[in-house]
Design a protein around this motif. Structure first.
Motif, PDB file in Angstrom:
ATOM      1  N   HIS A 118       0.840  -1.197   0.000  1.00  0.00           N
ATOM      2  CA  HIS A 118       0.000   0.000   0.000  1.00  0.00           C
ATOM      3  C   HIS A 118       0.880   1.256   0.000  1.00  0.00           C
ATOM      4  O   HIS A 118       0.644   2.200  -0.753  1.00  0.00           O
ATOM      5  CB  HIS A 118      -0.923  -0.027   1.233  1.00  0.00           C
ATOM      6  CG  HIS A 118      -1.902   1.103   1.290  1.00  0.00           C
ATOM      7  ND1 HIS A 118      -2.507   1.507   2.445  1.00  0.00           N
ATOM      8  CD2 HIS A 118      -2.383   1.927   0.326  1.00  0.00           C
ATOM      9  CE1 HIS A 118      -3.324   2.523   2.202  1.00  0.00           C
ATOM     10  NE2 HIS A 118      -3.262   2.802   0.937  1.00  0.00           N
ATOM     11  N   ILE A 119       1.898   1.249   0.826  1.00  0.00           N
ATOM     12  CA  ILE A 119       2.837   2.381   0.867  1.00  0.00           C
ATOM     13  C   ILE A 119       3.515   2.547  -0.491  1.00  0.00           C
ATOM     14  O   ILE A 119       3.677   3.666  -0.997  1.00  0.00           O
ATOM     15  CB  ILE A 119       3.872   2.166   1.992  1.00  0.00           C
ATOM     16  CG1 ILE A 119       3.176   2.233   3.358  1.00  0.00           C
ATOM     17  CG2 ILE A 119       5.014   3.171   1.893  1.00  0.00           C
ATOM     18  CD1 ILE A 119       4.062   1.843   4.526  1.00  0.00           C
ATOM     19  N   PHE A 123       1.123   4.133  -2.834  1.00  0.00           N
ATOM     20  CA  PHE A 123       0.887   5.528  -2.454  1.00  0.00           C
ATOM     21  C   PHE A 123       2.055   6.415  -2.915  1.00  0.00           C
ATOM     22  O   PHE A 123       1.857   7.484  -3.509  1.00  0.00           O
ATOM     23  CB  PHE A 123       0.717   5.605  -0.925  1.00  0.00           C
ATOM     24  CG  PHE A 123      -0.017   6.826  -0.442  1.00  0.00           C
ATOM     25  CD1 PHE A 123      -1.364   6.765  -0.128  1.00  0.00           C
ATOM     26  CD2 PHE A 123       0.645   8.045  -0.276  1.00  0.00           C
ATOM     27  CE1 PHE A 123      -2.044   7.895   0.340  1.00  0.00           C
ATOM     28  CE2 PHE A 123      -0.027   9.177   0.168  1.00  0.00           C
ATOM     29  CZ  PHE A 123      -1.374   9.107   0.482  1.00  0.00           C
ATOM     30  N   ASP A 168       2.165   6.820  -6.668  1.00  0.00           N
ATOM     31  CA  ASP A 168       1.155   7.772  -7.122  1.00  0.00           C
ATOM     32  C   ASP A 168       1.606   9.206  -6.887  1.00  0.00           C
ATOM     33  O   ASP A 168       1.223  10.119  -7.627  1.00  0.00           O
ATOM     34  CB  ASP A 168      -0.156   7.500  -6.376  1.00  0.00           C
ATOM     35  CG  ASP A 168      -1.333   8.183  -7.033  1.00  0.00           C
ATOM     36  OD1 ASP A 168      -1.695   7.756  -8.143  1.00  0.00           O
ATOM     37  OD2 ASP A 168      -1.886   9.136  -6.449  1.00  0.00           O
ATOM     38  N   GLU A 169       2.410   9.396  -5.854  1.00  0.00           N
ATOM     39  CA  GLU A 169       2.927  10.728  -5.540  1.00  0.00           C
ATOM     40  C   GLU A 169       4.197  11.062  -6.320  1.00  0.00           C
ATOM     41  O   GLU A 169       4.766  12.147  -6.151  1.00  0.00           O
ATOM     42  CB  GLU A 169       3.235  10.825  -4.032  1.00  0.00           C
ATOM     43  CG  GLU A 169       2.010  10.790  -3.137  1.00  0.00           C
ATOM     44  CD  GLU A 169       1.177  12.068  -3.252  1.00  0.00           C
ATOM     45  OE1 GLU A 169       1.778  13.156  -3.257  1.00  0.00           O
ATOM     46  OE2 GLU A 169      -0.065  11.971  -3.350  1.00  0.00           O
ATOM     47  N   GLU A 203       2.088  -4.176  -7.398  1.00  0.00           N
ATOM     48  CA  GLU A 203       1.854  -2.726  -7.469  1.00  0.00           C
ATOM     49  C   GLU A 203       2.816  -2.059  -8.442  1.00  0.00           C
ATOM     50  O   GLU A 203       2.445  -1.091  -9.126  1.00  0.00           O
ATOM     51  CB  GLU A 203       2.003  -2.085  -6.077  1.00  0.00           C
ATOM     52  CG  GLU A 203       0.953  -2.511  -5.075  1.00  0.00           C
ATOM     53  CD  GLU A 203      -0.462  -2.257  -5.566  1.00  0.00           C
ATOM     54  OE1 GLU A 203      -0.710  -1.210  -6.201  1.00  0.00           O
ATOM     55  OE2 GLU A 203      -1.332  -3.124  -5.326  1.00  0.00           O
ATOM     56  N   ALA A 211       1.656  -2.824 -11.935  1.00  0.00           N
ATOM     57  CA  ALA A 211       0.451  -2.030 -12.212  1.00  0.00           C
ATOM     58  C   ALA A 211       0.829  -0.567 -12.443  1.00  0.00           C
ATOM     59  O   ALA A 211       0.309   0.087 -13.353  1.00  0.00           O
ATOM     60  CB  ALA A 211      -0.527  -2.151 -11.030  1.00  0.00           C
ATOM     61  N   GLY A 212       1.746  -0.073 -11.635  1.00  0.00           N
ATOM     62  CA  GLY A 212       2.175   1.320 -11.773  1.00  0.00           C
ATOM     63  C   GLY A 212       2.839   1.580 -13.114  1.00  0.00           C
ATOM     64  O   GLY A 212       2.687   2.657 -13.707  1.00  0.00           O
ATOM     65  N   ASP A 233       0.389   2.260 -15.966  1.00  0.00           N
ATOM     66  CA  ASP A 233      -0.508   3.413 -15.837  1.00  0.00           C
ATOM     67  C   ASP A 233       0.272   4.670 -16.231  1.00  0.00           C
ATOM     68  O   ASP A 233       1.337   4.947 -15.666  1.00  0.00           O
ATOM     69  CB  ASP A 233      -0.954   3.475 -14.365  1.00  0.00           C
ATOM     70  CG  ASP A 233      -1.907   4.622 -14.092  1.00  0.00           C
ATOM     71  OD1 ASP A 233      -1.923   5.600 -14.864  1.00  0.00           O
ATOM     72  OD2 ASP A 233      -2.615   4.541 -13.081  1.00  0.00           O
ATOM     73  N   TRP A 263      -0.034   7.664 -15.562  1.00  0.00           N
ATOM     74  CA  TRP A 263       0.186   8.597 -14.444  1.00  0.00           C
ATOM     75  C   TRP A 263       1.454   8.262 -13.657  1.00  0.00           C
ATOM     76  O   TRP A 263       2.158   9.143 -13.184  1.00  0.00           O
ATOM     77  CB  TRP A 263      -1.047   8.576 -13.527  1.00  0.00           C
ATOM     78  CG  TRP A 263      -0.913   9.370 -12.278  1.00  0.00           C
ATOM     79  CD1 TRP A 263      -0.715   8.897 -11.004  1.00  0.00           C
ATOM     80  CD2 TRP A 263      -0.925  10.802 -12.160  1.00  0.00           C
ATOM     81  NE1 TRP A 263      -0.626   9.933 -10.115  1.00  0.00           N
ATOM     82  CE2 TRP A 263      -0.751  11.115 -10.788  1.00  0.00           C
ATOM     83  CE3 TRP A 263      -1.073  11.843 -13.085  1.00  0.00           C
ATOM     84  CZ2 TRP A 263      -0.716  12.431 -10.326  1.00  0.00           C
ATOM     85  CZ3 TRP A 263      -1.036  13.153 -12.619  1.00  0.00           C
ATOM     86  CH2 TRP A 263      -0.862  13.433 -11.261  1.00  0.00           C
ATOM     87  N   THR A 264       1.751   6.983 -13.502  1.00  0.00           N
ATOM     88  CA  THR A 264       2.851   6.550 -12.647  1.00  0.00           C
ATOM     89  C   THR A 264       3.993   5.897 -13.416  1.00  0.00           C
ATOM     90  O   THR A 264       5.009   5.529 -12.820  1.00  0.00           O
ATOM     91  CB  THR A 264       2.329   5.524 -11.606  1.00  0.00           C
ATOM     92  OG1 THR A 264       1.479   4.582 -12.277  1.00  0.00           O
ATOM     93  CG2 THR A 264       1.546   6.212 -10.505  1.00  0.00           C
ATOM     94  N   LYS A 273      -9.302  -5.499 -12.750  1.00  0.00           N
ATOM     95  CA  LYS A 273      -9.996  -4.205 -12.672  1.00  0.00           C
ATOM     96  C   LYS A 273     -11.515  -4.407 -12.770  1.00  0.00           C
ATOM     97  O   LYS A 273     -12.281  -3.825 -11.995  1.00  0.00           O
ATOM     98  CB  LYS A 273      -9.495  -3.293 -13.792  1.00  0.00           C
ATOM     99  CG  LYS A 273     -10.117  -1.920 -13.845  1.00  0.00           C
ATOM    100  CD  LYS A 273      -9.687  -1.027 -12.682  1.00  0.00           C
ATOM    101  CE  LYS A 273      -8.291  -0.462 -12.918  1.00  0.00           C
ATOM    102  NZ  LYS A 273      -7.842   0.469 -11.900  1.00  0.00           N
TER     103      LYS A 273
END
Lengths: 404, 404, 404, 404
Positions: A241-242, A245, A248-249, A283, A286-287, A290, A292-293, A340
């Protein structure tokens, strides 16, 4: 092996997996090994000295080259200053390149000088803070000399007792020191800021969790990101999760891979909780898919950081690298569209099954095939052990370089 | 101080506390300090060497004598073999007595010899198991020579990886080794079996919890009891419950006092969670009042076991001893009749208040008075720091004996 | 009591403590109690219904008024919507004021509607997210109606299994929802964003730690701050460090006080680890003395949030309030100049002693005196229990309002 | 699937695995499901009611029969009294047998009656203790009536605050109650004593760990053993070590399977940490191979105990059962001779590899084959979901029986 792979490939293709793309991804995946992982380490109770441990940075690099030779995915080596300090870094660079390697992250050591008894950059004494900053600046120079772009920063700073230090003063000193470092770094360099729940400070640690590292990194700006060491969290922490997160940042900079059951045990990555390692890679994959990441994900620095206290060093490193590669390969097999869809439908068991089933897949046939295509032996551990290097190393004797 | 004490005493007597009896109890309470607590210790990252650290067992005993001189409650000193190995234990005994001290528990060291890399009494190699047992038998001889009645047994035995060792084989080897030790011990000797959740083993520890220590001790019989180290439990463990349980079973043998926030941090006892320390003494005092547990409670060996990594050793030891004494004094002030009455009535808040209110009492006036009556300075730390010993110690220089 | 206080005051003044200033500080310190703390609560295994539990918000406010009457420091009451939903909030405001109270934080409930099975603002279903946001907007209206300036936000959102939800999608939905709320809030309102390690989500929680709450709050801007619940951290977490860090960032908004030994146990604050509570107040008092953090520190909202599952509700609340006040009073007695001096000198034991010794002080004489000066009984619990209210409450019978 | 199995079998046989024997073992392996796992459950915050939940014990048994129908390994069902209390147990027995099932463990409920607010068998009130014992004796009668041989004992007894209860008094009451139960049980019945770290007691639990359960069981004698629930340990606990230890002592009686990441999360077994589940089975399989522990190992009662709060109940149960079977199958593939050889040689990496590699094997081809041979569909989940039962269940509507 071959028939095994064919059946394996068939089954994946039935599920719609683009196996060729998966193989390409695996081939381009890299993990950095640390120079200090080839030397002696131990617990506060005892360092068991192993025969054949490298006596110099050059011998550490030779060992690292073996790991790369058999795994094919470890072309870079992190160094630790002053453990790996030499007079002529040009020579290091040349030697490294001659082995088909390059130097990776440069790690300043801010915890073994007597001056650092009460901290380095968070020391109440401004002269010691200055000394610590200067050591980091020296490491920037070294990074330039060896053509490294990453400074990997772990601060052992902390306190052992309530009242011993002022949390906020120390926070300001940390921020100031990082700002000085930032100013000295080239634009294409990154500082990766590591956090740790505890040890060696047993009451507080100045960068105790990802939130603190993130706060410091955000204030520094684009050259600073967070480094996740898998052994540096409280029990039960959802590390994936971290990871998501921070991705994403745009602040996920890299990993120190290892495993733990209790504290910062620094065991072989994936040896205690292989599913957690897989979920982390889930993760990351997946990142990378995407937009965005994607850029952040593709620049994540994957590094091993372990202590092989009782097991032979080179084989332990090979095992670690293979465990990381295995977790990554499985994560590539997750059916992301189906996942998804089920997530959006509130299909709890169905979504869980998509992730879990990828983990259940035995990827040894796939990895054997990939290695074959890369010109490697299908079983790197076996190939290494049969190579005779482990015996040859013994000539170095006992008493090689450890953590000090 | 004097007026403070009078007001204090008056308030307690109003509540029906027999202050004279409390003072007697405090005067007869003793805590053992460990020879190794006066030497250098550290973390796996660094041992910061302190100036003035003892260079020999004799100098350690001199430091211990200072702690006893100012606190009045530390007449015995635990030793660690081979750290404190000497040629002539008669000389040690004589010197110890000349300082007004005696030797307490003898602690075999079964973790620093290279042979113990994969364990001592649980090693798969029978010769190493034999060596470990022989070392324990040697410690029985030493105990006889210094007139000690306690062997304090901590086994670092454990493994780092799943599969590395066979849990049940190792359990049998442990039991066999303890049986050999038992056979060699005099009838008036006790072995105190310590347990530890983890470290240095990071996957399993052969005696991982009180239940394992208890099982081994029960099979050995009357000479064996369990040793509780306050830093050796999983997070959240209710240690006072375990203490009460072992007391009730007649198997509570002693304590290694220290404190922790995370792992086995070995900080000054009472420095992180003073209420927990008080609650432990609450059980010990209750146990001493109950005919069923009285004998066990009165024979509990109270021992300090800490690592003063960054703080000065003798003052840290004085602080520890005073913290223990403070917790004990507060526990003596619990109104046990009222507590029992409220417990039996289901008065949750009322019962909690009885225990909690004793903890809230500032016992410094009481302890000052007790010390005055014992011919001691009311503030032992101040008296020690003003004595000049701390400066005199510096003549020993840097590089005294540490854990190795 | 009186003689006790004189001796007490004398001792503090000898140490240079400005006792009058301390008394003023204590008199102006306030703690908010929660309406739901007067009703029934329990564990997943059983809710034991207590006789006399309030049947309406109005009866909850009557109970809260009792706590304020005897402690003198609880003039505001937090409400939970829809548990405390009424038709006419004007009536609530009037009734509250008639009791000498005011309404404090408004807490939206985003976890008990069947629609929230898979989350509220992080639900994959946009209609449910909309519903959740609308409920928060409704709470803004209610806050305006009762003249409250604080929205206290706890999101139970999380998942139970790997793969069940997409961490990053859910993060974006959270941020969007908070932004909608922000837009609807008045400039002088604050949203306090709570984080929680786990429960009711057992795999991941969308705001799992202070770092996530901080990241969300920072993006929202000046109306958003972080809410610290003392039971929402992993084992071993240094909460006072987080408090100091958030204070320094201007992002510490408030507390939910309670205590825990294991998970989110919601026990009476200070009942399990009183020293931790004191150390938290030590940071808050230090922050209030520092121009950099003074404004943030002075606007921290102190709120109780507990579950009195087996103990009587009003006495439990009084006990909690007194424990908070005790910790605050002790923190005011820390000699901050001496502490700073010793911190700067690397005097580990000396600095620790300054903090620890303030904790050891029995502040009951001081608090008795303060209450006397405030026109209150010196022992609020005794006064309440003797008032007959507890018996009168019984007329309400069993079956008052609980969490649902 | 078939070609997959052939390749799979070939690979195992090359390694010397006796695949036929493995298949036989898998066929005879059984897991018990709990009646309450088919009903509604939740957290203290909310119970989300699911449509189709059983309205009676008979409907629970029908659901359990579905799980057995598709997995083939769940012929028995545990019951909970009074949740499953009926007037005529003869009818239950008959109905159960008509479904091809039998009743397994009988679980007394000692935590939901208002009288148990301060404990059941450890209550300070002797009448409530008597009531609790009588309920257990009633369960012995029920066990006789349904021909069950196992009483599964979980005591929620504990306290929330220091001082609330007397640890040692309560210990004696526990032992006395168990002795009364023992006296009433038939010689061929077993009581399995469960332990739990915390919850619903948040300060102490009367049987907090395996050591306490073991101590009680040992005093009772041959009819008493310990029950291991995978969610009832402190973070980091090496559960497989405890399993091996209890096996060796002949005191391992059974399991409550589930999984946890934080507290007693009661998630689907194997969903969070599948490797831990495998390592536990690794010990059980090893124990069954050893004459010393064979009898104990063969009598271990394997039971599911989960709360399916947000996922559909029957599919969740099927998933759980399959996860257990998968772990068992992998454990059967460990090369025990090679493992022992490497353990004895101090080959850390080699021994670890033997265990780890068995875990890496994808056993889906094997399990598919076994099911085929048992006359089952190769994918039980798919077969169940396609059967239409899940839709048919919906006719029961919302509001079936939950935990109360």
């Amino acid at each position: 092996m071959s028939k095994g792979y064919e059946v394996w490939e068939e089954r994946q293709m039935e599920k719609g997996i683009d196996v060729e793309r998966v193989k390409e991804k695996i081939k381009s995946f890299k993990v950095e090994t640390p120079s200090w992982g080839y030397g002696d380490s131990g617990t506060r109770f005892k360092v068991f000295k192993q025969a054949g441990v490298p006596r110099s940075l050059f011998e550490k690099l030779e060992d690292a080259a073996q790991v790369h030779k058999y795994t094919g995915i470890c072309p870079s080596v992190a160094i630790h200053i002053p453990w790996d300090k030499v007079d002529d870094y040009g020579e290091v660079k040349e030697f490294t390149e001659s082995l088909g390697l390059k130097i990776g992250a440069v790690n300043p050591n801010l915890f073994q000088d007597d001056d650092y008894k009460f901290g380095s950059v968070c020391n109440a004494n401004p002269e010691i803070r200055k000394k610590a900053v200067n050591h980091m600046l020296e490491c920037v120079e070294i990074a330039r000399a060896v053509d490294s772009k990453i400074l990997s920063l772990w601060f052992a700073d902390g306190t052992n007792y309530p009242g011993q230090g002022d949390f906020r003063d120390r926070k300001h000193w940390m921020q100031e020191s990082l700002a000085e470092l930032d100013a000295a770094m080239d634009d294409d360099m990154r500082m990766l800021i590591e956090y740790k729940f505890y040890e060696p400070g047993f009451y507080h640690t100045d960068i105790a969790d990802w939130g603190m590292a993130y706060t410091f990194a955000t204030k520094i700006g684009k050259k600073a990101q967070v480094l996740v060491d898998l052994g540096h969290h409280p029990q039960g922490t959802n590390v994936e999760h971290i990871v998501a997160f921070l991705l994403d940042e745009g602040k996920l900079g890299g990993f120190h891979f290892n495993n733990r059951k209790y504290g910062d045990d620094d065991l072989i990555v994936g040896s205690i909780n292989p599913y957690e390692l897989f979920l982390i890679f889930n993760e990351l994959v997946a990142g990378a898919c995407d937009p965005w990441t994607k850029e952040t994900a593709e620049n994540v620095a994957y590094m091993i950081d372990q202590s092989h206290n009782i097991e032979p060093k080179v084989p332990a490193m090979i095992r670690s690298v293979l465990n990381v590669q295995t977790a990554y390969a499985k994560a590539l097999l997750v059916d992301r569209e189906l996942l998804k869809e089920r997530q959006l439908n509130g299909d709890v068991l169905g979504a869980e099954a998509v992730v879990r089933e990828a983990f259940e897949i035995d990827v040894r046939p796939l990895l054997g095939k990939v290695r074959e295509e890369m010109g490697l032996a299908p079983d790197p551990m076996k190939a290494y052990l049969e190579s005779g290097y482990e015996q040859k190393k013994l000539e170095r004797g006992i008493g090689g370089k450890g953590w000090e």
